[in-house]
Write a protein that holds these residues in place. Structure first.
Motif, PDB file in Angstrom:
ATOM      1  N   SER A 189      40.958 -34.881 -35.871  1.00 47.12           N
ATOM      2  CA  SER A 189      42.244 -35.585 -35.857  1.00 47.12           C
ATOM      3  C   SER A 189      43.337 -34.875 -36.633  1.00 47.12           C
ATOM      4  O   SER A 189      44.516 -34.989 -36.274  1.00 47.12           O
ATOM      5  CB  SER A 189      42.070 -36.990 -36.423  1.00 47.12           C
ATOM      6  OG  SER A 189      41.167 -37.702 -35.610  1.00 47.12           O
ATOM      7  N   GLN A 194      45.323 -38.903 -38.206  1.00 48.06           N
ATOM      8  CA  GLN A 194      44.498 -39.940 -38.843  1.00 48.06           C
ATOM      9  C   GLN A 194      44.396 -39.652 -40.343  1.00 48.06           C
ATOM     10  O   GLN A 194      44.176 -38.510 -40.730  1.00 48.06           O
ATOM     11  CB  GLN A 194      43.110 -39.909 -38.199  1.00 48.06           C
ATOM     12  CG  GLN A 194      42.116 -40.911 -38.752  1.00 48.06           C
ATOM     13  CD  GLN A 194      40.889 -40.980 -37.852  1.00 48.06           C
ATOM     14  OE1 GLN A 194      40.854 -41.742 -36.895  1.00 48.06           O
ATOM     15  NE2 GLN A 194      39.873 -40.173 -38.147  1.00 48.06           N
ATOM     16  N   GLY A 291      42.145 -41.623 -25.472  1.00 45.56           N
ATOM     17  CA  GLY A 291      43.498 -41.922 -25.000  1.00 45.56           C
ATOM     18  C   GLY A 291      43.539 -42.673 -23.681  1.00 45.56           C
ATOM     19  O   GLY A 291      44.577 -43.230 -23.322  1.00 45.56           O
ATOM     20  N   PRO A 293      42.991 -45.766 -21.362  1.00 46.67           N
ATOM     21  CA  PRO A 293      42.810 -47.204 -21.612  1.00 46.67           C
ATOM     22  C   PRO A 293      41.404 -47.684 -21.250  1.00 46.67           C
ATOM     23  O   PRO A 293      40.906 -48.643 -21.831  1.00 46.67           O
ATOM     24  CB  PRO A 293      43.867 -47.849 -20.714  1.00 46.67           C
ATOM     25  CG  PRO A 293      44.901 -46.789 -20.521  1.00 46.67           C
ATOM     26  CD  PRO A 293      44.191 -45.475 -20.565  1.00 46.67           C
ATOM     27  N   HIS A 298      39.254 -46.853 -27.036  1.00 47.92           N
ATOM     28  CA  HIS A 298      40.723 -46.781 -26.930  1.00 47.92           C
ATOM     29  C   HIS A 298      41.447 -47.699 -27.927  1.00 47.92           C
ATOM     30  O   HIS A 298      42.308 -47.249 -28.695  1.00 47.92           O
ATOM     31  CB  HIS A 298      41.148 -47.118 -25.502  1.00 47.92           C
ATOM     32  CG  HIS A 298      42.625 -47.053 -25.289  1.00 47.92           C
ATOM     33  ND1 HIS A 298      43.337 -45.878 -25.376  1.00 47.92           N
ATOM     34  CD2 HIS A 298      43.544 -48.018 -25.010  1.00 47.92           C
ATOM     35  CE1 HIS A 298      44.612 -46.118 -25.149  1.00 47.92           C
ATOM     36  NE2 HIS A 298      44.767 -47.399 -24.936  1.00 47.92           N
ATOM     37  N   GLU A 299      41.083 -48.984 -27.924  1.00 43.33           N
ATOM     38  CA  GLU A 299      41.821 -49.938 -28.772  1.00 43.33           C
ATOM     39  C   GLU A 299      41.639 -49.603 -30.248  1.00 43.33           C
ATOM     40  O   GLU A 299      42.580 -49.648 -31.044  1.00 43.33           O
ATOM     41  CB  GLU A 299      41.356 -51.375 -28.496  1.00 43.33           C
ATOM     42  CG  GLU A 299      41.822 -51.919 -27.153  1.00 43.33           C
ATOM     43  CD  GLU A 299      43.347 -51.813 -26.946  1.00 43.33           C
ATOM     44  OE1 GLU A 299      44.099 -52.045 -27.903  1.00 43.33           O
ATOM     45  OE2 GLU A 299      43.777 -51.479 -25.816  1.00 43.33           O
ATOM     46  N   ARG A 300      40.393 -49.267 -30.613  1.00 44.35           N
ATOM     47  CA  ARG A 300      40.122 -48.925 -32.009  1.00 44.35           C
ATOM     48  C   ARG A 300      40.892 -47.661 -32.410  1.00 44.35           C
ATOM     49  O   ARG A 300      41.475 -47.597 -33.490  1.00 44.35           O
ATOM     50  CB  ARG A 300      38.625 -48.703 -32.150  1.00 44.35           C
ATOM     51  CG  ARG A 300      38.113 -48.895 -33.531  1.00 44.35           C
ATOM     52  CD  ARG A 300      36.618 -48.743 -33.539  1.00 44.35           C
ATOM     53  NE  ARG A 300      35.915 -49.993 -33.417  1.00 44.35           N
ATOM     54  CZ  ARG A 300      34.597 -50.077 -33.233  1.00 44.35           C
ATOM     55  NH1 ARG A 300      33.873 -48.982 -33.141  1.00 44.35           N
ATOM     56  NH2 ARG A 300      34.009 -51.244 -33.156  1.00 44.35           N
ATOM     57  N   LYS A 302      43.628 -46.587 -31.179  1.00 46.89           N
ATOM     58  CA  LYS A 302      45.053 -46.926 -31.268  1.00 46.89           C
ATOM     59  C   LYS A 302      45.384 -47.557 -32.615  1.00 46.89           C
ATOM     60  O   LYS A 302      46.470 -47.375 -33.160  1.00 46.89           O
ATOM     61  CB  LYS A 302      45.406 -47.922 -30.153  1.00 46.89           C
ATOM     62  CG  LYS A 302      46.411 -47.372 -29.213  1.00 46.89           C
ATOM     63  CD  LYS A 302      46.765 -48.166 -28.002  1.00 46.89           C
ATOM     64  CE  LYS A 302      46.844 -49.645 -28.066  1.00 46.89           C
ATOM     65  NZ  LYS A 302      47.178 -50.239 -26.748  1.00 46.89           N
ATOM     66  N   SER A 303      44.422 -48.311 -33.162  1.00 47.21           N
ATOM     67  CA  SER A 303      44.684 -49.037 -34.406  1.00 47.21           C
ATOM     68  C   SER A 303      44.580 -48.141 -35.643  1.00 47.21           C
ATOM     69  O   SER A 303      44.999 -48.541 -36.725  1.00 47.21           O
ATOM     70  CB  SER A 303      43.714 -50.210 -34.544  1.00 47.21           C
ATOM     71  OG  SER A 303      42.441 -49.724 -34.929  1.00 47.21           O
ATOM     72  N   LYS A 306      47.307 -41.808 -34.860  1.00 50.82           N
ATOM     73  CA  LYS A 306      48.637 -41.621 -34.258  1.00 50.82           C
ATOM     74  C   LYS A 306      48.456 -40.622 -33.129  1.00 50.82           C
ATOM     75  O   LYS A 306      48.573 -39.414 -33.328  1.00 50.82           O
ATOM     76  CB  LYS A 306      49.601 -41.034 -35.287  1.00 50.82           C
ATOM     77  CG  LYS A 306      50.259 -42.069 -36.169  1.00 50.82           C
ATOM     78  CD  LYS A 306      51.511 -41.491 -36.810  1.00 50.82           C
ATOM     79  CE  LYS A 306      51.169 -40.943 -38.180  1.00 50.82           C
ATOM     80  NZ  LYS A 306      52.203 -40.122 -38.792  1.00 50.82           N
ATOM     81  N   GLY A 307      48.089 -41.103 -31.957  1.00 52.27           N
ATOM     82  CA  GLY A 307      47.698 -40.206 -30.865  1.00 52.27           C
ATOM     83  C   GLY A 307      46.190 -40.225 -30.734  1.00 52.27           C
ATOM     84  O   GLY A 307      45.507 -40.997 -31.437  1.00 52.27           O
ATOM     85  N   PHE A 308      45.661 -39.374 -29.851  1.00 52.71           N
ATOM     86  CA  PHE A 308      44.235 -39.455 -29.538  1.00 52.71           C
ATOM     87  C   PHE A 308      43.536 -38.107 -29.615  1.00 52.71           C
ATOM     88  O   PHE A 308      42.432 -37.949 -29.128  1.00 52.71           O
ATOM     89  CB  PHE A 308      44.049 -40.062 -28.137  1.00 52.71           C
ATOM     90  CG  PHE A 308      44.684 -41.425 -28.018  1.00 52.71           C
ATOM     91  CD1 PHE A 308      44.066 -42.549 -28.534  1.00 52.71           C
ATOM     92  CD2 PHE A 308      45.935 -41.579 -27.426  1.00 52.71           C
ATOM     93  CE1 PHE A 308      44.651 -43.798 -28.450  1.00 52.71           C
ATOM     94  CE2 PHE A 308      46.536 -42.828 -27.330  1.00 52.71           C
ATOM     95  CZ  PHE A 308      45.889 -43.942 -27.848  1.00 52.71           C
TER      96      PHE A 308
END
Ligand SMILES: Cc1ncc(COP(=O)(O)O)c(C=O)c1O
Length: 398
Positions: A189, A194, A291, A293, A298-300, A302-303, A306-308
């Motif tokens: 990351s 991150q 990244g 959906p 994905h959701e984790r 995102k939380s 900053k990006g994937f």
């Protein structure tokens, strides 16, 4: 150095990578730190030594990079450079007391897993591996009702190469309740995407070989912590076990760090485009990229990111055709051989796009599918990257 902790905290990370670790803003000072190759220092102290003493204890060329990395991770203390990512892993694992319990992702980077497994086989520690994306399973290993609580929780998120995403906040809180130290491998990351210390981790690890240096011409590692006691223990381990950085590598890594924000922005954007296109390609059986959906992480991600990131993995579909059939692994090997721009090579995080079938490494756990191909997206033009992938996939036939 030119950037104080307060100044760094007030600036965005994109500026800190450029401005941190420069010599003082004074007449005739160089704009870039010099490369110091000396293995020893003129001694003036009562014992014949100054503060630096000897080249295994300290080197002025390490300082700017260590300072910049500490500022980027929000540690309030300089990081520590090591000879490689694995030298940093070795130093971090030295924090597990004799016989202590280490909880580690079953899909950590293979080298970290091999090291921990060998330490466990020698009886130095107890190793519990677990699917790091399964929070309940990790909690059960951290403080089992009928067993010893963990001394260390190792996190890697996303994992290499399965791209599993850990709930860093929840797991670090539970690990601290169990009395464990938390180390997070943040190689995939970078601190721009991150920040594990802010999410609760005690120590952050980097293979500087990857994104931070960014040009695939350096092998280095680093640890960062905001805990002065842990930093002192790690520094002592580095000095006594000798896994120190070469000054030239440290100098190159700082030079690479200057462009980190641009490289990460570009490669993340390209990875997202390629993931989207690969996800519907008939030769691709499945894809892992947080990244998307549809990705379980994905959701984790995102939380807490900053990006994937810019690593993605595909599982190649088997080929069944009139002119013969190929297993998914053989299709992967043939596709990789047909590429003209992507480089078939291990590693990741460089300016050039790299691709490999991970199970060609014997150390890779067998739970990594043998048709899994890892792609590290570089900074080339995304349409050129796609055209090369497309022609290589098409070469497998319809
Ligand atoms: C996530 C991760 N951690 C640690 C390492 C080890 O780093 P190095 O190769 O610099 O020793 C690697 C190397 O691939 C890695 O991918």
């Amino acid at each position: 150095m030119s950037l104080s902790e307060e100044q760094a905290a007030a600036l965005s990370a994109e500026t800190v990578v450029v401005a941190a670790g420069r010599p003082p803003r004074a007449r005739d000072e160089p704009v870039n730190p010099p490369l110091v190759l000396s293995s020893t220092y003129f001694g003036t102290g009562p014992l014949g030594d100054g503060d630096r003493g000897y080249g295994r204890y300290s080197n002025p060329t390490w300082d700017p990079f260590e300072e910049a990395l500490g500022q980027l991770e929000g540690a309030g203390l300089p990081g520590l450079l090591y000879a490689s990512g694995l030298a940093a892993v070795s130093s971090a694992l030295s924090l597990v007391p004799a016989g202590g319990v280490l909880v580690m992702p079953s899909h950590s980077y293979a080298g970290s897993l091999v090291m921990a497994t060998e330490l466990a086989e020698k009886g130095f520690l107890e190793l519990r591996t677990v699917d790091i994306a399964d929070t309940d399973a990790v909690l059960a290993q951290l403080a089992p009702a009928d067993g010893h609580p963990a001394s260390m929780l190792w996190l890697e998120s996303p994992t290499n190469p399965m791209l599993g995403v850990a709930d860093i906040r929840a797991l670090t809180a539970a690990a601290h309740d169990a009395g464990a130290v938390v180390v997070t491998d943040n190689t995939f990351s970078t601190p721009l995407v991150q920040q594990p210390l802010a999410l609760g981790s005690d120590v952050v690890l980097h293979s500087v070989t990857k994104y931070l240096s960014g040009h695939s011409d350096v092998v280095l590692g680093a640890l960062v912590t905001s805990n002065a006691g842990l930093r002192a223990a790690l520094l002592h381990h580095r000095t006594i076990h000798g896994g120190i950085a070469g000054p030239f590598e440290a100098w190159l890594a700082l030079r690479g760090l200057r462009t980190l924000a641009l490289r990460v922005e570009r490669s993340q954007a390209s990875a997202a485009v390629l993931a989207e296109r690969l996800s519907t390609h008939p030769r691709v059986g499945s894809i892992r990229f947080p990244g998307l959906p549809s990705d379980p992480g994905h959701e984790r991600a995102k939380s807490q990111m900053k990006g994937f990131g810019s690593v993605l993995c595909i599982e190649m579909a088997p080929v069944v055709g009139a002119s013969g059939s190929l297993s998914g692994a053989d299709a992967a090997d043939r596709m990789i051989r047909a590429l003209k721009l992507w480089l078939p090579a291990t590693s990741l995080g460089g300016v050039e796009s790299l691709i490999e079938r991970r199970r060609r490494h014997t150390a890779e756990p067998v739970s990594v599918p043998d048709n899994l191909v890892r792609l590290s997206v570089g900074i080339e033009n995304v349409e050129d990257l796609w055209a090369d992938l497309e022609q290589a996939l098409a070469s497998l036939g319809r």
